[in-house]
Design a protein around this motif. Structure first.
Motif, PDB file in Angstrom:
ATOM      1  N   GLY A   1       0.797  -1.209   0.000  1.00 36.14           N
ATOM      2  CA  GLY A   1       0.000   0.000   0.000  1.00 36.14           C
ATOM      3  C   GLY A   1       0.834   1.265   0.000  1.00 36.14           C
ATOM      4  O   GLY A   1       0.316   2.354  -0.030  1.00 36.14           O
ATOM      5  N   ARG A   2       2.149   1.094   0.036  1.00 35.18           N
ATOM      6  CA  ARG A   2       3.092   2.220   0.054  1.00 35.18           C
ATOM      7  C   ARG A   2       2.833   3.180   1.215  1.00 35.18           C
ATOM      8  O   ARG A   2       3.133   4.357   1.142  1.00 35.18           O
ATOM      9  CB  ARG A   2       3.099   2.958  -1.273  1.00 35.18           C
ATOM     10  CG  ARG A   2       3.582   2.076  -2.402  1.00 35.18           C
ATOM     11  CD  ARG A   2       3.900   2.886  -3.638  1.00 35.18           C
ATOM     12  NE  ARG A   2       4.100   2.020  -4.772  1.00 35.18           N
ATOM     13  CZ  ARG A   2       5.246   1.419  -5.086  1.00 35.18           C
ATOM     14  NH1 ARG A   2       6.291   1.587  -4.349  1.00 35.18           N
ATOM     15  NH2 ARG A   2       5.329   0.650  -6.137  1.00 35.18           N
ATOM     16  N   THR A   3       2.249   2.674   2.280  1.00 36.34           N
ATOM     17  CA  THR A   3       2.083   3.496   3.474  1.00 36.34           C
ATOM     18  C   THR A   3       2.910   2.886   4.590  1.00 36.34           C
ATOM     19  O   THR A   3       3.128   1.677   4.631  1.00 36.34           O
ATOM     20  CB  THR A   3       0.617   3.581   3.921  1.00 36.34           C
ATOM     21  OG1 THR A   3       0.189   2.297   4.346  1.00 36.34           O
ATOM     22  CG2 THR A   3      -0.275   4.132   2.830  1.00 36.34           C
ATOM     23  N   PHE A   4       3.351   3.714   5.465  1.00 36.87           N
ATOM     24  CA  PHE A   4       4.220   3.279   6.552  1.00 36.87           C
ATOM     25  C   PHE A   4       3.555   2.209   7.411  1.00 36.87           C
ATOM     26  O   PHE A   4       4.126   1.155   7.664  1.00 36.87           O
ATOM     27  CB  PHE A   4       4.600   4.502   7.391  1.00 36.87           C
ATOM     28  CG  PHE A   4       5.540   4.174   8.504  1.00 36.87           C
ATOM     29  CD1 PHE A   4       6.882   4.010   8.256  1.00 36.87           C
ATOM     30  CD2 PHE A   4       5.070   4.015   9.786  1.00 36.87           C
ATOM     31  CE1 PHE A   4       7.754   3.690   9.277  1.00 36.87           C
ATOM     32  CE2 PHE A   4       5.933   3.699  10.818  1.00 36.87           C
ATOM     33  CZ  PHE A   4       7.281   3.541  10.556  1.00 36.87           C
ATOM     34  N   LEU A   5       2.325   2.464   7.847  1.00 37.06           N
ATOM     35  CA  LEU A   5       1.656   1.537   8.759  1.00 37.06           C
ATOM     36  C   LEU A   5       1.386   0.189   8.108  1.00 37.06           C
ATOM     37  O   LEU A   5       1.613  -0.857   8.714  1.00 37.06           O
ATOM     38  CB  LEU A   5       0.361   2.146   9.286  1.00 37.06           C
ATOM     39  CG  LEU A   5      -0.383   1.297  10.316  1.00 37.06           C
ATOM     40  CD1 LEU A   5       0.493   1.012  11.524  1.00 37.06           C
ATOM     41  CD2 LEU A   5      -1.656   1.996  10.747  1.00 37.06           C
ATOM     42  N   SER A   6       0.924   0.178   6.867  1.00 42.84           N
ATOM     43  CA  SER A   6       0.639  -1.099   6.228  1.00 42.84           C
ATOM     44  C   SER A   6       1.914  -1.905   6.002  1.00 42.84           C
ATOM     45  O   SER A   6       1.918  -3.123   6.145  1.00 42.84           O
ATOM     46  CB  SER A   6      -0.135  -0.916   4.922  1.00 42.84           C
ATOM     47  OG  SER A   6       0.603  -0.180   3.994  1.00 42.84           O
ATOM     48  N   ALA A   7       3.016  -1.224   5.681  1.00 41.27           N
ATOM     49  CA  ALA A   7       4.294  -1.923   5.521  1.00 41.27           C
ATOM     50  C   ALA A   7       4.744  -2.515   6.855  1.00 41.27           C
ATOM     51  O   ALA A   7       5.190  -3.657   6.921  1.00 41.27           O
ATOM     52  CB  ALA A   7       5.357  -0.965   4.985  1.00 41.27           C
ATOM     53  N   LEU A   8       4.609  -1.746   7.900  1.00 41.92           N
ATOM     54  CA  LEU A   8       5.015  -2.206   9.227  1.00 41.92           C
ATOM     55  C   LEU A   8       4.221  -3.436   9.657  1.00 41.92           C
ATOM     56  O   LEU A   8       4.788  -4.422  10.135  1.00 41.92           O
ATOM     57  CB  LEU A   8       4.835  -1.069  10.235  1.00 41.92           C
ATOM     58  CG  LEU A   8       5.356  -1.303  11.640  1.00 41.92           C
ATOM     59  CD1 LEU A   8       6.859  -1.514  11.627  1.00 41.92           C
ATOM     60  CD2 LEU A   8       4.996  -0.123  12.513  1.00 41.92           C
ATOM     61  N   ILE A   9       2.931  -3.415   9.439  1.00 39.15           N
ATOM     62  CA  ILE A   9       2.071  -4.538   9.820  1.00 39.15           C
ATOM     63  C   ILE A   9       2.454  -5.799   9.040  1.00 39.15           C
ATOM     64  O   ILE A   9       2.526  -6.885   9.604  1.00 39.15           O
ATOM     65  CB  ILE A   9       0.590  -4.178   9.619  1.00 39.15           C
ATOM     66  CG1 ILE A   9       0.182  -3.136  10.658  1.00 39.15           C
ATOM     67  CG2 ILE A   9      -0.296  -5.422   9.707  1.00 39.15           C
ATOM     68  CD1 ILE A   9      -1.171  -2.511  10.399  1.00 39.15           C
ATOM     69  N   GLN A  10       2.701  -5.650   7.766  1.00 37.10           N
ATOM     70  CA  GLN A  10       3.038  -6.813   6.937  1.00 37.10           C
ATOM     71  C   GLN A  10       4.366  -7.452   7.348  1.00 37.10           C
ATOM     72  O   GLN A  10       4.578  -8.643   7.133  1.00 37.10           O
ATOM     73  CB  GLN A  10       3.102  -6.418   5.456  1.00 37.10           C
ATOM     74  CG  GLN A  10       1.788  -5.977   4.900  1.00 37.10           C
ATOM     75  CD  GLN A  10       0.747  -7.088   4.893  1.00 37.10           C
ATOM     76  OE1 GLN A  10       1.075  -8.253   4.687  1.00 37.10           O
ATOM     77  NE2 GLN A  10      -0.495  -6.743   5.119  1.00 37.10           N
ATOM     78  N   LEU A  11       5.242  -6.676   7.940  1.00 33.22           N
ATOM     79  CA  LEU A  11       6.569  -7.188   8.285  1.00 33.22           C
ATOM     80  C   LEU A  11       6.706  -7.568   9.758  1.00 33.22           C
ATOM     81  O   LEU A  11       7.815  -7.774  10.249  1.00 33.22           O
ATOM     82  CB  LEU A  11       7.633  -6.163   7.873  1.00 33.22           C
ATOM     83  CG  LEU A  11       7.693  -5.938   6.359  1.00 33.22           C
ATOM     84  CD1 LEU A  11       8.666  -4.816   6.019  1.00 33.22           C
ATOM     85  CD2 LEU A  11       8.079  -7.212   5.629  1.00 33.22           C
ATOM     86  N   VAL A  12       5.596  -7.719  10.464  1.00 32.72           N
ATOM     87  CA  VAL A  12       5.618  -8.124  11.875  1.00 32.72           C
ATOM     88  C   VAL A  12       6.402  -9.426  12.089  1.00 32.72           C
ATOM     89  O   VAL A  12       7.135  -9.535  13.074  1.00 32.72           O
ATOM     90  CB  VAL A  12       4.188  -8.205  12.450  1.00 32.72           C
ATOM     91  CG1 VAL A  12       4.151  -8.961  13.763  1.00 32.72           C
ATOM     92  CG2 VAL A  12       3.633  -6.802  12.633  1.00 32.72           C
ATOM     93  N   PRO A  13       6.318 -10.423  11.201  1.00 35.71           N
ATOM     94  CA  PRO A  13       7.088 -11.656  11.441  1.00 35.71           C
ATOM     95  C   PRO A  13       8.604 -11.427  11.519  1.00 35.71           C
ATOM     96  O   PRO A  13       9.328 -12.278  12.020  1.00 35.71           O
ATOM     97  CB  PRO A  13       6.745 -12.546  10.243  1.00 35.71           C
ATOM     98  CG  PRO A  13       5.450 -12.037   9.729  1.00 35.71           C
ATOM     99  CD  PRO A  13       5.468 -10.548  10.022  1.00 35.71           C
ATOM    100  N   CYS A  14       9.063 -10.281  11.061  1.00 36.55           N
ATOM    101  CA  CYS A  14      10.502  -9.988  11.063  1.00 36.55           C
ATOM    102  C   CYS A  14      10.974  -9.332  12.362  1.00 36.55           C
ATOM    103  O   CYS A  14      12.177  -9.172  12.568  1.00 36.55           O
ATOM    104  CB  CYS A  14      10.839  -9.072   9.897  1.00 36.55           C
ATOM    105  SG  CYS A  14      10.450  -9.789   8.291  1.00 36.55           S
ATOM    106  N   ARG A  15      10.060  -8.964  13.209  1.00 37.69           N
ATOM    107  CA  ARG A  15      10.423  -8.187  14.398  1.00 37.69           C
ATOM    108  C   ARG A  15      11.549  -8.801  15.238  1.00 37.69           C
ATOM    109  O   ARG A  15      12.453  -8.082  15.644  1.00 37.69           O
ATOM    110  CB  ARG A  15       9.194  -7.914  15.250  1.00 37.69           C
ATOM    111  CG  ARG A  15       9.508  -6.987  16.391  1.00 37.69           C
ATOM    112  CD  ARG A  15       8.311  -6.198  16.808  1.00 37.69           C
ATOM    113  NE  ARG A  15       8.678  -5.381  17.955  1.00 37.69           N
ATOM    114  CZ  ARG A  15       8.615  -4.086  17.977  1.00 37.69           C
ATOM    115  NH1 ARG A  15       8.178  -3.440  16.930  1.00 37.69           N
ATOM    116  NH2 ARG A  15       8.967  -3.411  19.040  1.00 37.69           N
ATOM    117  N   PRO A  16      11.541 -10.117  15.519  1.00 35.91           N
ATOM    118  CA  PRO A  16      12.639 -10.664  16.335  1.00 35.91           C
ATOM    119  C   PRO A  16      14.026 -10.463  15.697  1.00 35.91           C
ATOM    120  O   PRO A  16      15.017 -10.329  16.408  1.00 35.91           O
ATOM    121  CB  PRO A  16      12.316 -12.158  16.446  1.00 35.91           C
ATOM    122  CG  PRO A  16      10.851 -12.254  16.181  1.00 35.91           C
ATOM    123  CD  PRO A  16      10.534 -11.139  15.218  1.00 35.91           C
TER     124      PRO A  16
END
Length: 88
Positions: free
Chosen positions: A6-21
């Motif tokens: 979606g080229r928005t900050f929040l949607s990108a952040l949500i999609q990449l939650v599995p990468c947080r660790p």
């Protein structure tokens, strides 16, 4: 069709939650399979949205920008991303 990030900050952040660790400050963890799948699916634009956005608590941007290489996605750097500007 719009990009899944979606080229928005929040949607990108949500999609990449599995990468947080793997992107927590001082983390030595390798990205897991879910993280790499998200990176490959969402692609360079999502990472660039995050890299250029506001700081995120608990996320080391340097580690985040290393994810494509660690996941064998090998995207070009964000400054190489071609931005298409709308015609006015």
């Amino acid at each position: 069709m719009a990009h899944p990030c979606g080229r928005t900050f929040l949607s990108a952040l949500i999609q990449l939650v599995p990468c947080r660790p793997s992107v927590a400050p001082f983390s030595t963890l390798s990205p897991n399979m879910l993280c790499c799948a998200a990176i490959k699916t969402l692609g360079q634009p999502c990472l660039c949205v995050l890299a250029k956005g506001p700081p995120v608590a608990g996320v080391d941007r340097t580690l985040a920008l290393q994810l494509p290489g660690k996941c064998s996605a090998n995207f070009p750097p964000c400054d190489m991303l071609k931005v298409v500007k709308p015609v006015l």
